[in-house]
Design an enzyme around this catalytic site. Structure first.
Site, mmCIF file in Angstrom:
data_model
loop_
_atom_site.group_PDB
_atom_site.id
_atom_site.type_symbol
_atom_site.label_atom_id
_atom_site.label_comp_id
_atom_site.label_asym_id
_atom_site.label_seq_id
_atom_site.Cartn_x
_atom_site.Cartn_y
_atom_site.Cartn_z
ATOM 1 N N LYS A 35 0.838 -1.202 0.000
ATOM 2 C CA LYS A 35 0.000 0.000 0.000
ATOM 3 C C LYS A 35 0.875 1.255 0.000
ATOM 4 C CE LYS A 35 -0.247 -0.122 5.059
ATOM 5 N NZ LYS A 35 -1.056 -0.565 6.220
ATOM 6 N N ARG A 133 -10.852 0.256 14.741
ATOM 7 C CA ARG A 133 -10.770 0.880 13.418
ATOM 8 C C ARG A 133 -11.885 0.307 12.546
ATOM 9 N NH1 ARG A 133 -4.360 1.564 12.065
ATOM 10 N NH2 ARG A 133 -4.912 -0.094 10.626
ATOM 11 N N TYR A 263 14.828 30.473 7.200
ATOM 12 C CA TYR A 263 13.744 31.313 7.717
ATOM 13 C C TYR A 263 13.807 31.460 9.235
ATOM 14 C CZ TYR A 263 11.705 30.492 3.111
ATOM 15 O OH TYR A 263 11.493 30.426 1.772
ATOM 16 N N MET A 311 10.685 24.205 2.085
ATOM 17 C CA MET A 311 9.904 23.349 1.183
ATOM 18 C C MET A 311 10.800 22.535 0.247
ATOM 19 S SD MET A 311 6.860 24.363 -1.468
ATOM 20 C CE MET A 311 5.842 25.154 -0.230
HETATM 21 C C1 LIG Z 1 -0.288 -1.559 6.874
HETATM 22 C C2 LIG Z 1 -0.898 -2.850 7.337
HETATM 23 C C3 LIG Z 1 -0.108 -3.989 7.566
HETATM 24 C C4 LIG Z 1 1.401 -3.978 7.529
HETATM 25 O O1 LIG Z 1 1.910 -3.561 8.773
HETATM 26 P P1 LIG Z 1 3.492 -3.544 9.066
HETATM 27 O O2 LIG Z 1 3.582 -3.138 10.481
HETATM 28 O O3 LIG Z 1 4.059 -2.525 8.137
HETATM 29 O O4 LIG Z 1 4.000 -4.912 8.782
HETATM 30 C C5 LIG Z 1 -0.751 -5.173 7.843
HETATM 31 N N1 LIG Z 1 -2.095 -5.239 7.929
HETATM 32 C C6 LIG Z 1 -2.883 -4.162 7.740
HETATM 33 C C7 LIG Z 1 -4.351 -4.318 7.867
HETATM 34 C C8 LIG Z 1 -2.312 -2.936 7.460
HETATM 35 O O5 LIG Z 1 -3.098 -1.862 7.297
#
Ligand SMILES: *Cc1c(COP(=O)(O)O)cnc(C)c1O
Length: 380
Positions: A35, A133, A263, A311
């Site tokens: 992802k 969640r 800055y 930036m």
């Molecule tokens: C992002 C995610 C993972 C991976 O987690 P890591 O700690 O990076 O191994 C696994 N399961 C779900 C549902 C996630 O959202």
């Protein structure tokens, strides 16, 4: 030669990490989590290498991320688990992407889409076991499992998996979540479901909570060679960080004692000093919170960031040393090579290594080393 701004991704490191994790974990299958553009590493090249190294599944949050992998010609099984009201379930079903579902409402939408297509949808039911969640809460399990079993008998869906996710808060909290997950599994089976895949663990639990491994583990941060733990770094876990972020020094300037830098002049030279300008900034994912705290590697030495990270650029103090425009500056990579780590930046920016690599922006050219020759220098 080092480019102006670049993230070099070592695909061989990703393969080695997957093989190493697989040896540690044993029998369970591996779902490689790609992802968020593979945590900034480039979804398509990483996905290809992950499958070549033994991952049997690929995981993404959004359906659109899965479709991107399919458009690149990746045929491995894909699971997507976070959806909106506008998520195109029909496109996912057509592209043979499994859908992680968290509610009866989502299940109904997927079943309707499958019916319209005259196809069966593969789904994996996501259970809430403590993270608060997006899983289905225990109070919804009965209805979800009963509906899913009926839709399966009608040929509209196949419930291929049951999944949840851990908080990694403490061994006791994880044990409680595992017990809840086991209850959910038992209820699903009692309702007539026969999932082939049962999965709960991400990298942390896969490594430290063997009873959380079930039939598959979902590995994200570990395949990128970073540690999910505060008390262990990559090397302790036998992992190789896959991303190196580096650039060329864009300017070198000698300033007199008292000169202000960047800055708000949050830093002034205590003495006559040489400053080097590094052409990466918060637009490139370099956290502004690391202003005045982070360090970079130039040649054989570490130098501190001084003044505000802007930036597009930041300044490092070379003190009495010198450097030339075009010299390589390494922000982070594999600490075994003597450079700062993503963990060092996470500490400087009060965040986690996950965020450091994932934030690296579009303007930073990805280049690839290792892997199949066709991957070399591919753009994600
Ligand atoms: C992002 C995610 C993972 C991976 O987690 P890591 O700690 O990076 O191994 C696994 N399961 C779900 C549902 C996630 O959202």
């Amino acid at each position: 030669m080092t480019r102006f701004r670049e993230a070099v991704i070592d695909l061989d490191a990703i393969a080695a990490n997957i093989r190493h994790l697989s040896a540690v974990i044993g029998d369970p299958q591996i779902l490689a989590v790609v992802k968020a553009n593979a945590y900034g590493h480039g979804a398509v090249p990483v996905a290809r290498m992950a499958v070549a190294a033994g991952a049997s599944w690929l995981g993404v949050a959004d359906v659109e991320e899965g479709l991107e992998l399919r458009r690149a010609g990746i045929t491995a099984p894909i699971l997507a688990w976070l959806h909106g009201l506008d998520t195109d379930f029909a496109a996912a079903i057509t592209a043979d992407i499994d859908l992680g579902l968290s509610s009866v409402a989502q299940l109904s939408r997927v079943a309707d889409a499958a019916m319209e297509l005259g196809q069966s949808a593969a789904v994996q039911l996501k259970l809430e076991t403590g993270l608060s969640r997006n899983g289905a809460a225990p109070g919804e399990w009965d209805e979800l499992f009963t509906r899913a079993a009926a839709l399966e008998r009608a040929g509209r869906i196949r419930v291929r998996g049951i999944m949840s996710h851990l908080s990694n808060t403490s061994p006791a909290d994880d044990a409680e979540a595992i017990a809840r997950f086991d209850e959910g599994l038992a209820a699903a089976r009692a309702a007539g479901l026969t999932p082939d895949l049962v999965h709960l663990a991400a990298t942390a639990a896969a490594l430290r909570v063997p009873e959380s491994r079930y039939s598959m583990v979902r590995l994200g941060i570990g395949i990128y060679g970073l540690s999910p733990f505060e008390d262990a770094d990559s090397g302790d876990l036998g992992l190789i960080p896959a991303m190196t972020v580096r650039g060329q020094i864009a300017a070198v300037r000698r300033v007199a004692a008292g000169a202000g830098v960047s800055y708000d002049y949050t830093w002034r030279a205590q003495e006559d000093s040489t400053l080097a300008l590094v052409p990466l900034g918060y637009a490139d994912g370099i956290p502004r919170q690391a202003s005045g705290r982070g360090e970079v590697q130039i040649g054989a030495r570490r130098y501190p960031i001084v003044g505000r990270i802007a930036m597009d650029q930041f300044v490092v103090n070379l003190g009495h040393d010198t450097a030339a425009v075009g010299d390589e500056v390494v922000l982070f990579g594999d600490p075994v090579a003597g450079v700062p780590s993503a963990n060092d930046w996470a500490d400087a920016a009060l965040t986690v290594n996950y965020e450091i690599v994932t934030r690296i922006g579009h303007r930073v050219t990805r280049s690839y080393c290792g892997g199949a020759p066709a991957e070399a220098d591919a753009q994600p």
